[in-house]
Design an enzyme around this catalytic site. Sequence first.
Site, PDB file in Angstrom:
ATOM      1  N   ARG A 169       0.822  -1.229   0.000  1.00  0.00           N
ATOM      2  CA  ARG A 169       0.000   0.000   0.000  1.00  0.00           C
ATOM      3  C   ARG A 169       0.848   1.267   0.000  1.00  0.00           C
ATOM      4  O   ARG A 169       0.456   2.272   0.592  1.00  0.00           O
ATOM      5  CB  ARG A 169      -0.948   0.028   1.202  1.00  0.00           C
ATOM      6  N   ARG A 208      -3.144   6.956   1.040  1.00  0.00           N
ATOM      7  CA  ARG A 208      -3.616   8.137   1.770  1.00  0.00           C
ATOM      8  C   ARG A 208      -2.631   8.746   2.743  1.00  0.00           C
ATOM      9  O   ARG A 208      -2.824   9.881   3.173  1.00  0.00           O
ATOM     10  CB  ARG A 208      -4.926   7.795   2.493  1.00  0.00           C
ATOM     11  N   ARG A 266      -6.364  12.666  -5.222  1.00  0.00           N
ATOM     12  CA  ARG A 266      -7.583  11.971  -4.833  1.00  0.00           C
ATOM     13  C   ARG A 266      -8.735  12.926  -4.525  1.00  0.00           C
ATOM     14  O   ARG A 266      -9.906  12.535  -4.632  1.00  0.00           O
ATOM     15  CB  ARG A 266      -7.231  11.098  -3.633  1.00  0.00           C
ATOM     16  N   ASP A 278      -6.965  -2.040  -7.485  1.00  0.00           N
ATOM     17  CA  ASP A 278      -7.495  -2.728  -6.311  1.00  0.00           C
ATOM     18  C   ASP A 278      -7.735  -4.181  -6.671  1.00  0.00           C
ATOM     19  O   ASP A 278      -7.971  -4.502  -7.846  1.00  0.00           O
ATOM     20  CB  ASP A 278      -8.796  -2.083  -5.824  1.00  0.00           C
ATOM     21  N   TYR A 318     -15.238 -11.102  -0.234  1.00  0.00           N
ATOM     22  CA  TYR A 318     -15.931  -9.839  -0.505  1.00  0.00           C
ATOM     23  C   TYR A 318     -17.171 -10.063  -1.369  1.00  0.00           C
ATOM     24  O   TYR A 318     -18.203  -9.410  -1.186  1.00  0.00           O
ATOM     25  CB  TYR A 318     -14.987  -8.838  -1.179  1.00  0.00           C
TER      26      TYR A 318
HETATM   27  O1  CP3 Z   1      -0.063  -1.282  -2.560  1.00  0.00           O
HETATM   28  C1  CP3 Z   1      -0.345  -0.320  -3.316  1.00  0.00           C
HETATM   29  O2  CP3 Z   1       0.105   0.832  -3.149  1.00  0.00           O
HETATM   30  C2  CP3 Z   1      -1.209  -0.604  -4.521  1.00  0.00           C
HETATM   31  C3  CP3 Z   1      -2.599  -0.354  -4.402  1.00  0.00           C
HETATM   32  C4  CP3 Z   1      -3.521  -1.281  -3.643  1.00  0.00           C
HETATM   33  C5  CP3 Z   1      -4.761  -0.823  -3.140  1.00  0.00           C
HETATM   34  N1  CP3 Z   1      -5.459  -1.888  -2.658  1.00  0.00           N
HETATM   35  C6  CP3 Z   1      -5.208   0.578  -3.171  1.00  0.00           C
HETATM   36  C7  CP3 Z   1      -6.289   1.026  -2.285  1.00  0.00           C
HETATM   37  C8  CP3 Z   1      -3.453  -2.652  -3.372  1.00  0.00           C
HETATM   38  C9  CP3 Z   1      -2.325  -3.636  -3.644  1.00  0.00           C
HETATM   39  C10 CP3 Z   1      -4.690  -3.028  -2.769  1.00  0.00           C
HETATM   40  C11 CP3 Z   1      -5.026  -4.419  -2.385  1.00  0.00           C
HETATM   41  C12 CP3 Z   1      -6.242  -4.664  -1.612  1.00  0.00           C
HETATM   42  N2  CP3 Z   1      -7.481  -4.074  -1.737  1.00  0.00           N
HETATM   43  C13 CP3 Z   1      -6.369  -5.682  -0.632  1.00  0.00           C
HETATM   44  C14 CP3 Z   1      -5.279  -6.663  -0.246  1.00  0.00           C
HETATM   45  C15 CP3 Z   1      -4.249  -6.051   0.617  1.00  0.00           C
HETATM   46  C16 CP3 Z   1      -4.698  -5.721   2.007  1.00  0.00           C
HETATM   47  O3  CP3 Z   1      -4.573  -4.552   2.374  1.00  0.00           O
HETATM   48  O4  CP3 Z   1      -5.094  -6.635   2.740  1.00  0.00           O
HETATM   49  C17 CP3 Z   1      -7.676  -5.638  -0.130  1.00  0.00           C
HETATM   50  C18 CP3 Z   1      -8.251  -6.529   0.954  1.00  0.00           C
HETATM   51  C19 CP3 Z   1      -8.369  -4.620  -0.845  1.00  0.00           C
HETATM   52  C20 CP3 Z   1      -9.794  -4.241  -0.693  1.00  0.00           C
HETATM   53  C21 CP3 Z   1      -9.890  -2.829  -0.215  1.00  0.00           C
HETATM   54  N3  CP3 Z   1      -9.675  -1.709  -1.016  1.00  0.00           N
HETATM   55  C22 CP3 Z   1     -10.188  -2.363   1.088  1.00  0.00           C
HETATM   56  C23 CP3 Z   1     -10.486  -3.262   2.272  1.00  0.00           C
HETATM   57  C24 CP3 Z   1     -10.157  -0.960   1.046  1.00  0.00           C
HETATM   58  C25 CP3 Z   1     -10.452  -0.003   2.155  1.00  0.00           C
HETATM   59  C26 CP3 Z   1      -9.245   0.112   2.967  1.00  0.00           C
HETATM   60  C27 CP3 Z   1      -9.231   1.271   3.917  1.00  0.00           C
HETATM   61  O5  CP3 Z   1      -8.205   1.318   4.624  1.00  0.00           O
HETATM   62  O6  CP3 Z   1     -10.146   2.094   3.949  1.00  0.00           O
HETATM   63  C28 CP3 Z   1      -9.806  -0.566  -0.265  1.00  0.00           C
HETATM   64  C29 CP3 Z   1      -9.633   0.812  -0.752  1.00  0.00           C
HETATM   65  C30 CP3 Z   1      -8.256   1.167  -1.211  1.00  0.00           C
HETATM   66  N4  CP3 Z   1      -7.461   0.369  -2.003  1.00  0.00           N
HETATM   67  C31 CP3 Z   1      -7.564   2.405  -0.964  1.00  0.00           C
HETATM   68  C32 CP3 Z   1      -6.338   2.316  -1.647  1.00  0.00           C
HETATM   69  C33 CP3 Z   1      -5.276   3.380  -1.755  1.00  0.00           C
HETATM   70  C34 CP3 Z   1      -8.109   3.597  -0.182  1.00  0.00           C
HETATM   71  C35 CP3 Z   1      -8.982   4.309  -1.167  1.00  0.00           C
HETATM   72  C36 CP3 Z   1      -9.116   5.787  -1.008  1.00  0.00           C
HETATM   73  O7  CP3 Z   1      -8.273   6.550  -1.537  1.00  0.00           O
HETATM   74  O8  CP3 Z   1     -10.124   6.191  -0.421  1.00  0.00           O
END
Ligand code: CP3
Length: 342
Positions: free
Chosen positions: A25, A29, A38, A74, A149
């Site tokens: 990640r 943010r 964003r 994502d 999911y």
């Molecule tokens: O690693 C990176 O920088 C690449 C981008 C990336 C994102 N999601 C961006 C993201 C990667 C590799 C993911 C994977 C992902 N997405 C996973 C597996 C990794 C993990 O963290 O367990 C999962 C379970 C998801 C599903 C997902 N997407 C969730 C649960 C959320 C909310 C998380 C939160 O903290 O609120 C997201 C949203 C998301 N994916 C964001 C980002 C940068 C936040 C979105 C925003 O800008 O509002």
Amino acid sequence: MSTDYTFLKACRGEATDYTPVWLMRQAGRYLPQYMAVRKNVSFLELCKTPELAAEVTIQPIDYLNADAAILFSDILTPVEPMGLKLDFVPGPVFENPVRTQADVDALRIPEMEEDVPYVLETIKILRREFEGRVPLIGFGGAPFTLACYMVEGKGSKDFAQIKRMMYGAPELYAQLMEKVTEMDRLYLNAQIKAGAQVIQIFDTWGGIMSPLDYERFILPYTKKLIDGLDRANVPIIHFVKGSGTMLDTVAKAGSDVMGLDWHVNLGQARDIIGPDIAVQGNLDPTVLYAPKAHIETEVKRILDENAGRPGHIFNLGHGILPTVDPEHAKFMVECVHRLSGK
Ligand code: CP3
């Protein structure tokens, strides 16, 4: 030669001059420059606009000096064209979760070039941008985490819905998992064809299962996925969060690298996994809230646990948290490099 990137060598288990490092990640943010992009677009729009997705992928490479970039997208991006309506609030929500035989039958396998062209275009832009600088990681969810999911419709604490299906309607669960695995195989191979140099498979929820149920209900699908990837020149990283009590089982999935969370001692984990699989990890993400001196101590401890063995990629044990000071993330990368001899 691009195959000589330190990160790629470490993925292949070869000796390196220093320990390569990136952060799960790392685009996101906690970076003000991400928030600046964003504030004008939703998260999904950002994922679907290649120029912007590429821009936020590059931000942490410029800022952190990490040794690998990860595509900004994502794990749920390719699930939307299977026929599920996706939103982020900010966690993912599906309006029409998969619960019945009719729901599973209705899922379509996307045509990647037509249904997720933006992902493939982002990869192409990034390969041009990063040539000679850093390798690019593509990624997807493990079939089980995607199914969690899809069936729950959102994140969950107890995963009651998917467990009801898994135990009560195992045939239906198997049909769903087969479809998701096939979608994933096509999706990740499309990323490889577009230029992804490494693939990471995220199994965020694999660790909610007992070791025996992991072996019965998850492993066969992840293994089938990994076996089906065009991986001749592309290392596969498999990260199962919470896998500390079943490392030997997870190793059977057949990846080149195993991601470790912070609940294991990295050296002891390597003793169990054996010398043929590289490892990635495993700093507790909350250590980045600590003063710098403590961050440095913890980085050193993990490097010491690895004890100079080839095939270690430094990372956090899960994604970086949005409220972390970016300075501390940058300092962590600097510590890994300095303490490992860069
Ligand atoms: O690693 C990176 O920088 C690449 C981008 C990336 C994102 N999601 C961006 C993201 C990667 C590799 C993911 C994977 C992902 N997405 C996973 C597996 C990794 C993990 O963290 O367990 C999962 C379970 C998801 C599903 C997902 N997407 C969730 C649960 C959320 C909310 C998380 C939160 O903290 O609120 C997201 C949203 C998301 N994916 C964001 C980002 C940068 C936040 C979105 C925003 O800008 O509002």
